[in-house]
Design an enzyme around this catalytic site. Structure first.
Site, PDB file in Angstrom:
ATOM      1  N   ARG A 195       0.809  -1.218   0.000  1.00 33.44           N
ATOM      2  CA  ARG A 195       0.000   0.000   0.000  1.00 33.44           C
ATOM      3  C   ARG A 195       0.842   1.267   0.000  1.00 33.44           C
ATOM      4  NH1 ARG A 195      -3.849  -0.243   4.927  1.00 33.44           N
ATOM      5  NH2 ARG A 195      -4.542   1.697   3.954  1.00 33.44           N
ATOM      6  N   ASP A 222      -4.397  -0.947  -2.146  1.00 35.19           N
ATOM      7  CA  ASP A 222      -5.067  -1.071  -0.858  1.00 35.19           C
ATOM      8  C   ASP A 222      -5.940  -2.320  -0.924  1.00 35.19           C
ATOM      9  OD1 ASP A 222      -6.523  -0.949   1.457  1.00 35.19           O
ATOM     10  OD2 ASP A 222      -7.363   1.053   1.097  1.00 35.19           O
ATOM     11  N   LYS A 263       1.424 -18.827   8.503  1.00 34.23           N
ATOM     12  CA  LYS A 263       0.866 -18.877   9.847  1.00 34.23           C
ATOM     13  C   LYS A 263       1.044 -17.495  10.484  1.00 34.23           C
ATOM     14  CE  LYS A 263       4.717 -20.370  12.770  1.00 34.23           C
ATOM     15  NZ  LYS A 263       4.643 -19.333  13.801  1.00 34.23           N
ATOM     16  N   ASP A 302       4.382 -24.055   6.225  1.00 35.17           N
ATOM     17  CA  ASP A 302       5.069 -24.238   7.505  1.00 35.17           C
ATOM     18  C   ASP A 302       6.536 -24.446   7.161  1.00 35.17           C
ATOM     19  OD1 ASP A 302       6.250 -25.095   9.847  1.00 35.17           O
ATOM     20  OD2 ASP A 302       4.575 -26.364  10.467  1.00 35.17           O
ATOM     21  N   HIS A 303       7.365 -23.442   7.438  1.00 36.19           N
ATOM     22  CA  HIS A 303       8.738 -23.501   6.939  1.00 36.19           C
ATOM     23  C   HIS A 303       9.526 -24.657   7.544  1.00 36.19           C
ATOM     24  CE1 HIS A 303       9.445 -21.168  10.659  1.00 36.19           C
ATOM     25  NE2 HIS A 303      10.660 -21.672  10.617  1.00 36.19           N
ATOM     26  N   GLU A 340      15.347 -22.161  21.688  1.00 32.70           N
ATOM     27  CA  GLU A 340      15.942 -20.951  21.129  1.00 32.70           C
ATOM     28  C   GLU A 340      16.669 -20.182  22.232  1.00 32.70           C
ATOM     29  OE1 GLU A 340      13.232 -19.101  17.848  1.00 32.70           O
ATOM     30  OE2 GLU A 340      11.920 -19.758  19.469  1.00 32.70           O
ATOM     31  N   ASP A 395       2.437 -20.330  18.762  1.00 30.62           N
ATOM     32  CA  ASP A 395       3.470 -19.962  17.798  1.00 30.62           C
ATOM     33  C   ASP A 395       4.263 -21.163  17.313  1.00 30.62           C
ATOM     34  OD1 ASP A 395       5.008 -18.086  16.290  1.00 30.62           O
ATOM     35  OD2 ASP A 395       6.592 -18.196  17.791  1.00 30.62           O
ATOM     36  N   HIS A 416       4.488 -26.298  14.159  1.00 33.80           N
ATOM     37  CA  HIS A 416       5.794 -26.916  13.904  1.00 33.80           C
ATOM     38  C   HIS A 416       5.976 -28.242  14.639  1.00 33.80           C
ATOM     39  CE1 HIS A 416       6.549 -23.211  11.976  1.00 33.80           C
ATOM     40  NE2 HIS A 416       6.995 -22.540  13.006  1.00 33.80           N
ATOM     41  N   LYS A 468      11.904 -19.940  24.557  1.00 30.28           N
ATOM     42  CA  LYS A 468      12.844 -18.879  24.211  1.00 30.28           C
ATOM     43  C   LYS A 468      13.786 -18.632  25.389  1.00 30.28           C
ATOM     44  CE  LYS A 468      10.095 -16.548  20.700  1.00 30.28           C
ATOM     45  NZ  LYS A 468      11.063 -16.888  19.644  1.00 30.28           N
TER      46      LYS A 468
END
Length: 504
Positions: A50, A93, A153, A182-183, A221, A240, A245, A345
């Site tokens: 945009r 837009d 996602k 989903d990587h 992580e 998440d 995953h 994390k």
């Protein structure tokens, strides 16, 4: 399995083209496909956003993104110039239905009749519905053979919102046109789980409840939420990471052999696993799932702040940055074998792995002094930082005394193949262009995963934690996670780290 080639005439419409996802992951992946000669001959990238912009200006931003984030580093000027000629830009837009008519006119003006159109939504989920409706109203979703749409996602915030998003997508596109990315599933080591299991007859005879004691899936992580504080406040670790995953990794470990390596067979066997997961009732949640949030601590010699002190995070936040669940697959192969899934994390090390722990020997013929049970026999599938497979077993130490100790038999993708693995997005984008949906999630898979975890989400929402933050940054998570597996007489298996990584 039939190997298709991409349609030589392909236009890739990238919604959210000015965003971080496009710059960090999507365009570097497309550029690497260009370098490898895997893009369609007459491929065009139509960047849609945009903002007022020009194709040349956006291409320059993309070039810096490739230099910063591509596995190959900064591109050569002549090669980049060749790729940049494929980039066009359209200001749009997406909440304005009339804008899709203009988009359709532009696509039709430059297309041959059989051009493939790939619509990639690198946008917030709130824009999925208006984009899908706009594409449908403009007739851009009409041909299932030539039109495909890719969605990132999070696919909803819960089961209800997923169904709402999916209903809108399904109104305009058939299931075969929908690619839910989903990587994790594009990673080489994840794909090779199937190769290891079903191309090698030595594993299948012991791949069941008779020989496997339990399975641990770890995605740890060291990073915090970085610049995603506002997003993470709405998501949390369970939504998440676990819902998508980690559940997909569980499916690859637990699924039955497919009849053929194709999308329908692979995804059907995954759905069988998800459908067999033992339901968790609201009352059972404390025994089946735990959550945590990191306090301040030390990571790699540096002091890091608590989650509640991160930018764009509520100072009294109850969002979990750690989640662990215990699941059971109620079928003949896996009955009563626990699957432990954990993610967090600011943990001790960045490591992604699946650890298959085999049952102990039925009779201990060796004396206790031999050290037989100092470490369980297990098979470790490594995804990060190493990519490979490690078999941990017992062997006799050299010398006259009978002394056993654990040793490793290692396979490394890097050493065995001596070539870099493609990034996950390279694999997945190429599959979209060839129309191969094997590594993408089907609607019934996503819905089944949400259905399993909804009691956990609801119980956590109704019972705010009273001990957050409950683990220090730089540790392996909260004590409640230890209690989760200790209830079964187990303990978390220490991840298999490379020599230079901290052991914790």
């Amino acid at each position: 399995m039939e190997i298709r080639s991409p349609n030589p005439d392909t236009v890739f419409v990238l919604f959210g083209a000015g965003g971080d996802l496009s710059r960090r992951l999507i365009v570097p992946a497309l550029f690497n496909l260009h370098l490898d000669g895997q893009l369609p001959a007459r491929f065009r990238l139509l960047a849609v956003d945009r903002q007022d912009n020009q194709a040349a200006t956006l291409a320059q931003s993309y070039r810096q993104g490739v230099a910063d984030f591509s596995r190959r580093g900064a591109p050569a000027a002549d090669v980049w110039t060749e790729f940049a000629t494929r980039i066009d830009y359209q200001r749009m837009d997406v909440t304005d239905p009339a804008a899709f008519t203009a988009l359709g006119q532009r696509l039709s003006a430059k297309a041959v009749p059989a051009t493939d159109r790939i619509f990639y939504m690198a946008t917030p989920p709130s824009l999925f519905a208006p984009i899908a409706r706009g594409l449908g109203a403009a007739g851009l979703a009409r041909d299932p053979a030539c039109s495909r749409i890719v969605v990132e996602k999070p696919l909803g915030h819960d089961l209800r919102s997923f169904r709402e998003i999916n209903a809108v997508l399904g109104e305009q596109f058939t299931e075969k046109q929908l690619y839910r990315i989903d990587h994790f599933l594009g990673k080489e080591t994840v794909q090779n789980i199937l190769a290891m299991r079903f191309a090698n007859p030595i594993f299948e005879p012991v791949w069941d409840r008779r020989y496997i004691d339990h399975v641990v899936v770890t995605v740890a992580e060291t990073l915090g939420v970085e610049h995603r504080g506002a997003f993470y406040e709405r998501a949390g670790a369970l939504r998440d990471m676990v819902q998508n995953h980690l559940m997909q990794l569980l499916c690859l470990v637990a699924m039955e052999p497919p009849v053929a390596y194709d999308a329908d067979n692979i995804r059907g066997r995954k759905l069988d696993v998800l459908s067999a997961l033992r339901p968790i009732t609201r009352e059972q949640v404390p025994q089946c799932a735990v959550r945590g949030q990191y306090a301040d601590g030390w990571i790699n010699g540096a002091r890091v702040p608590a989650y509640r002190h991160e930018p764009e995070v509520n100072p009294q936040s109850n969002t979990e940055t750690y989640a662990a669940v215990r699941l059971f697959v109620d079928n003949w192969r896996w009955q009563d074998v626990p699957f432990y899934l954990r993610t967090g994390k600011r943990l001790t090390a960045a490591v992604w792995e699946i650890s298959i722990r085999f049952r102990d020997v039925p009779h201990r013929a060796f004396p206790a002094s031999a050290g037989l049970n100092t470490q369980p026999v297990r098979l470790v599938i490594q995804m990060q930082p190493e990519q490979g497979i490690v078999l941990k077993f017992m062997a006799k130490e050299p010398g006259s005394a009978l002394r056993l100790r654990p040793v490793d038999m290692r396979f490394s993708y890097r050493e065995a193949f001596n070539m870099p693995s493609p990034e996950a997005y390279e694999t997945l984008l190429h599959d979209v262009m060839t129309g191969d949906a094997t590594l993408f999630m089907r609607a019934d898979q996503v819905e089944a995963a949400w259905r399993v975890l909804m009691p956990v989400l609801e119980a956590w929402a109704d019972n705010p934690p009273d001990d957050f933050p409950n683990y220090a940054a730089g540790t392996w998570g909260p004590e409640s996670a230890e209690a989760l597996v200790a209830a079964d007489g187990n303990s978390w298996l220490t991840p298999t780290l490379p020599p230079e990584a901290p052991a914790g």
